[in-house]
Design a protein around this motif. Structure first.
Motif, short mmCIF file in Angstrom:
data_model
loop_
_atom_site.label_atom_id
_atom_site.label_comp_id
_atom_site.label_asym_id
_atom_site.label_seq_id
_atom_site.Cartn_x
_atom_site.Cartn_y
_atom_site.Cartn_z
N PHE A 17 6.69 76.72 77.90
CA PHE A 17 6.58 75.78 76.12
C PHE A 17 6.17 75.00 76.73
N SER A 18 5.16 73.96 75.76
CA SER A 18 4.50 73.06 75.61
C SER A 18 5.38 72.00 74.09
N LEU A 19 5.29 71.08 74.03
CA LEU A 19 6.01 70.08 73.32
C LEU A 19 3.66 69.66 72.59
N MET A 20 3.44 69.65 71.61
CA MET A 20 2.29 68.75 71.49
C MET A 20 2.59 68.12 70.66
N ALA A 21 1.52 66.58 70.88
CA ALA A 21 1.54 65.33 69.51
C ALA A 21 0.97 65.96 68.06
N GLY A 22 2.14 65.70 67.04
CA GLY A 22 1.55 66.42 65.86
C GLY A 22 1.32 65.75 65.26
N GLU A 23 0.60 66.11 63.11
CA GLU A 23 -0.28 64.98 62.45
C GLU A 23 1.30 64.45 61.62
N LYS A 24 1.42 63.08 61.55
CA LYS A 24 2.52 62.51 61.50
C LYS A 24 2.47 62.55 59.76
N LYS A 25 3.37 62.81 58.92
CA LYS A 25 3.52 63.65 57.55
C LYS A 25 4.52 62.91 56.97
N SER A 26 4.48 62.12 55.73
CA SER A 26 5.22 62.31 54.77
C SER A 26 6.93 62.49 55.23
N PRO A 27 8.20 62.24 54.84
CA PRO A 27 9.21 63.21 55.25
C PRO A 27 8.68 64.23 53.67
N ALA A 194 -1.45 73.12 67.69
CA ALA A 194 -0.31 73.28 67.48
C ALA A 194 0.48 72.25 67.17
N HIS A 195 1.41 71.93 66.98
CA HIS A 195 2.98 71.04 67.34
C HIS A 195 3.73 71.70 68.56
N GLY A 196 3.58 72.44 69.73
CA GLY A 196 4.58 73.27 70.14
C GLY A 196 3.54 74.54 70.51
N SER A 197 3.63 75.19 72.28
CA SER A 197 3.39 75.65 72.43
C SER A 197 4.36 76.86 73.43
N LEU A 198 3.58 78.14 73.45
CA LEU A 198 4.96 79.02 74.36
C LEU A 198 3.42 79.87 75.14
N CYS A 199 3.63 79.74 76.34
CA CYS A 199 3.02 81.31 77.18
C CYS A 199 3.60 81.66 78.14
N VAL A 200 3.33 82.83 78.79
CA VAL A 200 3.76 83.75 79.44
C VAL A 200 3.93 83.60 80.58
N THR A 201 2.55 82.97 81.53
CA THR A 201 2.74 82.32 82.56
C THR A 201 2.05 81.26 83.27
N ARG A 202 2.64 81.23 84.88
CA ARG A 202 1.64 79.63 85.27
C ARG A 202 0.45 79.23 84.99
N LEU A 467 13.42 72.88 71.86
CA LEU A 467 11.79 73.00 71.26
C LEU A 467 11.30 73.11 70.46
N ILE A 468 12.32 73.54 69.47
CA ILE A 468 12.11 74.54 68.37
C ILE A 468 12.60 73.02 67.68
N SER A 469 13.88 73.28 67.94
CA SER A 469 14.26 71.66 66.76
C SER A 469 13.45 70.66 67.19
N LYS A 470 13.36 70.50 68.57
CA LYS A 470 12.50 68.61 68.15
C LYS A 470 11.32 68.85 67.51
N VAL A 471 10.43 69.98 67.16
CA VAL A 471 9.09 69.86 66.86
C VAL A 471 9.63 69.70 65.60
N ILE A 472 10.40 70.62 64.66
CA ILE A 472 10.81 70.26 63.27
C ILE A 472 11.46 68.43 62.86
N SER A 473 12.25 68.44 63.94
CA SER A 473 12.76 67.34 63.73
C SER A 473 11.56 66.37 63.19
N GLU A 474 10.96 66.38 64.58
CA GLU A 474 9.89 64.66 64.65
C GLU A 474 9.02 65.29 63.37
#
Length: 477
Positions: A17-27, A194-202, A467-474
Motif C-alpha cells: 500500500f502507498s499513500l500519495m499526497a492528493g489535491e486539496k479540495k473544499s470540504p 493517485a491518492h493511494g496505491s496498492l501493488c502486488v509485489t515488492r 489506508l482507504i479511510s485515511k485517504v477518504i478522510s483527508e
C-alpha cells in the motif's frame, strides 16, 4: 506489515500500500459510498470482488461495481444488498478479423469509445462515491477516465496495480511500438496522480518508487471426441453415472479412491501469449515417454495394451496424469488442436470453464497445480497460485524475477524454467502415488500451514481499511 491477499479461496500474496499526497479540495460531505472500476470481466477479477465485499461488510459502505459482464461474479457478491453491479457494453470482438491495415485505426478508436462509455457510467450512472478503486491494467482509458471522474465528483482516486498495462500491450505490438510508448507515458502520468496505491509485489513497489515516482510509504507486504487413458473403457452410461468415476469406486454405500486412479493436476490460464502453454505439453510428453522407458515398455505396443492393464486394475509406480485446464482466451483453440495430435499413453487433458463456486471445489480436489504465468512486466504475481494455495494445493510454477515472494521452493511448491525441469518435478512428485509420494505430501503440508496463518478479513481490517479511510478522510477534511 503484510496483507494476505487471496481470491475466494483464502490464501496469501503480499500487496503493498502507498499513500500519495492528493489535491486539496473544499470540504465535501461524506457519502459512505465506494466505487470499484474494472475495465474487464468482473467475474474474472476475484481481488476486486473481495475489495467490494470487504468495503461492504467491514467498512459498511455502499459499493458500486462498474465493469463488463461475462462470467458470473461470486454468489456472496451477488447476494450482498450493499453491492450494486453496473455492467457496461463491451467492445465487439469481430474487429480481430479486420485487415491488418485497419488495426492501428481500431486500436485508436477502441479506447475512445471505451473512454466515453466509462465516463458516462462513473460520472452519470452511479452516485458520487467517497473513493474510486480502479484495477490496473488496463490503463487506457481506465486511469484517465477514473481520474477525471474523481476530480469532477470530488472523490479520492486509488489504483490497485495488478501489473503494468504497457508491458501487456508490448506482447502483441513490441516494445519499440509508438503505441506502447504512448501507453506507458499515460499509465505513468496518471498513476502518479493517485491518492493511494496498492501493488502486488515488492519488486513492483521498487519499480513504482524508483522509476515511476510513486513513493510507497508502507510495505504490506481435453477436448472430447477421442480415446485416451481416462476415457478408454468409459461408456456413455458411465459418464452420466455419479457412482462411476476415474478416481473412485463404490462398494455398497461406501466410496473408495481407486488404488490405480490418475493424479489430478489443475492449471488455470487465460490462453494469452504471456503463458507459454507448450511448456506444459512438452513436459507431459516427456513424462509419458520417461515412464514408458522406466517400465521397459515396447514402443510398438499400442495404447490399448496399457489402457487394458489399467482398466484390469494393474497399479504402476508412476500414475496416469489428468490435466484439467481452466480458462478462456484467444489461444485456446490452437492448443486444443495440439493436444489432439499428441500420442500419449498415460497423460490426458481436459479443458473447461468453471463458475466461481465450482472452481475452488476443483482446486481442493486436485493433487497439484501448475502455473505457466511469466508476467509481461516481471513484477506481478499470478492470482491463480493464490487461489491454489487458498485451497491447500501445492504448485509447480514458472520461475521469474519475483515469484519467490509467493512460492517458497520445497515448502509450498517448486519452480521450473523449462519443460524438462517440469517433467523432472512431475516424475519426482508422483513416484509411488498415491500412498508413497512423500515429496508431494510435504508440499501440501507446507501449504496448509501457511493457509491457516491468516485470513483476508483480518488482514483487510488491519491494513487496507485504515489506508482507504485515511485517504477518504483527508480528501473530505
Amino acid at each position: 506489515m503484510r496483507l494476505k491477499f487471496p481470491s475466494f479461496c483464502s490464501s496469501e500474496t503480499s500487496p503493498t500500500f502507498s499513500l500519495m499526497a492528493g489535491e486539496k479540495k473544499s470540504p465535501i460531505r461524506r457519502r459512505d459510498r465506494a466505487a470499484i472500476v474494472v475495465l474487464g470481466d468482473i467475474g474474472r477479477s476475484p481481488r476486486m470482488q473481495y475489495h467490494a465485499l470487504s468495503l461492504a461488510r467491514q467498512a459498511f459502505l455502499e459499493v458500486d461495481i462498474v465493469a463488463y459482464g461475462g462470467s458470473e461474479p461470486h454468489t456472496a457478491v451477488l447476494e450482498n444488498s450493499s453491492i450494486h453491479i453496473h455492467k457496461m457494453p463491451q467492445w465487439p470482438t469481430s474487429g480481430r478479423s479486420l485487415l491488418k491495415i485497419l488495426r492501428p485505426l481500431m486500436l485508436m478508436l477502441k479506447p475512445i469509445v471505451q473512454f466515453l462509455l466509462l465516463l458516462w457510467y462513473i460520472c452519470m450512472k452511479i452516485p458520487a462515491p467517497d473513493a474510486f478503486i480502479v484495477q490496473n491494467p488496463p490503463s487506457v482509458p481506465t486511469l484517465v477516465g477514473v481520474k477525471w471522474a474523481s476530480w469532477s465528483r470530488h472523490s479520492t482516486f486509488i489504483v490497485d496495480w495488478h501489473n503494468f498495462g504497457y508491458t501487456l500491450l508490448a506482447l502483441s505490438l513490441g516494445r519499440s511500438s509508438l503505441f506502447v510508448s504512448l501507453y506507458r507515458w499515460i499509465e505513468k502520468q496518471y498513476g502518479k496522480m493517485a491518492h493511494g496505491s496498492l501493488c502486488v509485489t515488492r519488486a513492483m513497489q521498487h519499480e513504482l518508487a524508483e522509476n515511476w515516482g510513486i513513493k510507497i510509504s508502507k510495505s504490506l507486504s481435453l477436448p472430447s471426441g477421442f480415446q485416451d487413458c481416462i476415457s478408454n473403457g468409459m461408456t456413455a452410461s458411465d459418464n452420466n453415472d455419479p457412482n462411476v468415476t476415474p478416481f473412485t469406486a463404490q462398494l455398497g454405500t461406501d466410496i473408495f479412491l481407486k488404488h490405480n486412479g490418475p493424479a489430478l493436476i489443475v492449471s488455470s490460464t487465460s490462453w494469452t501469449p504471456d503463458e507459454d502453454f507448450s511448456i506444459l505439453l512438452e513436459a507431459a510428453l516427456m513424462y509419458d515417454r520417461r515412464v514408458a522407458a522406466l517400465l521397459n515398455e515396447d514402443d510398438s505396443s499400442g495404447d490399448e495394451v496399457v489402457w487394458k492393464e489399467i482398466s484390469d486394475g494393474k497399479q504402476f509406480s508412476y500414475p496416469r496424469l489428468l490435466f484439467i485446464i481452466i480458462g478462456k482466451g484467444p489461444e485456446k483453440e490452437k492448443y486444443e488442436q495440439k493436444i489432439r495430435k499428441l500420442n500419449l499413453k498415460r497423460v490426458a487433458f481436459r479443458t473447461m470453464w468453471l463458475s466461481t463456486e465450482d472452481y475452488p471445489l476443483l482446486l481442493g480436489s486436485a493433487d497439484l497445480g501448475v502455473c505457466l504465468h511469466t508476467s509481461s512486466s516481471g513484477l506481478d504475481l499470478p492470482m491463480k497460485v493464490v487461489d491454489m494455495f487458498g485451497c491447500g494445493l501445492p504448485v509447480c510454477a514458472v520461475s521469474y524475477s519475483c515469484i519467490k515472494e509467493l512460492v517458497e521452493v520445497e515448502k509450498n511448491g517448486l519452480l521450473f524454467s523449462s519443460s524438462s525441469e517440469l517433467a523432472d518435478e512431475l516424475m519426482m512428485l508422483f513416484k509411488g502415488f498415491p500412498e508413497k509420494c512423500d515429496a508431494l505430501k510435504k508440499l501440501r503440508m507446507g501449504v496448509m500451514e501457511r493457509v491457516s496463518s491468516a485470513r483476508w478479513a483480518t488482514e483487510w481490517e488491519e491494513n487496507a481499511k485504515p489506508l482507504i479511510s485515511k485517504v477518504i478522510s483527508e480528501n473530505f477534511s
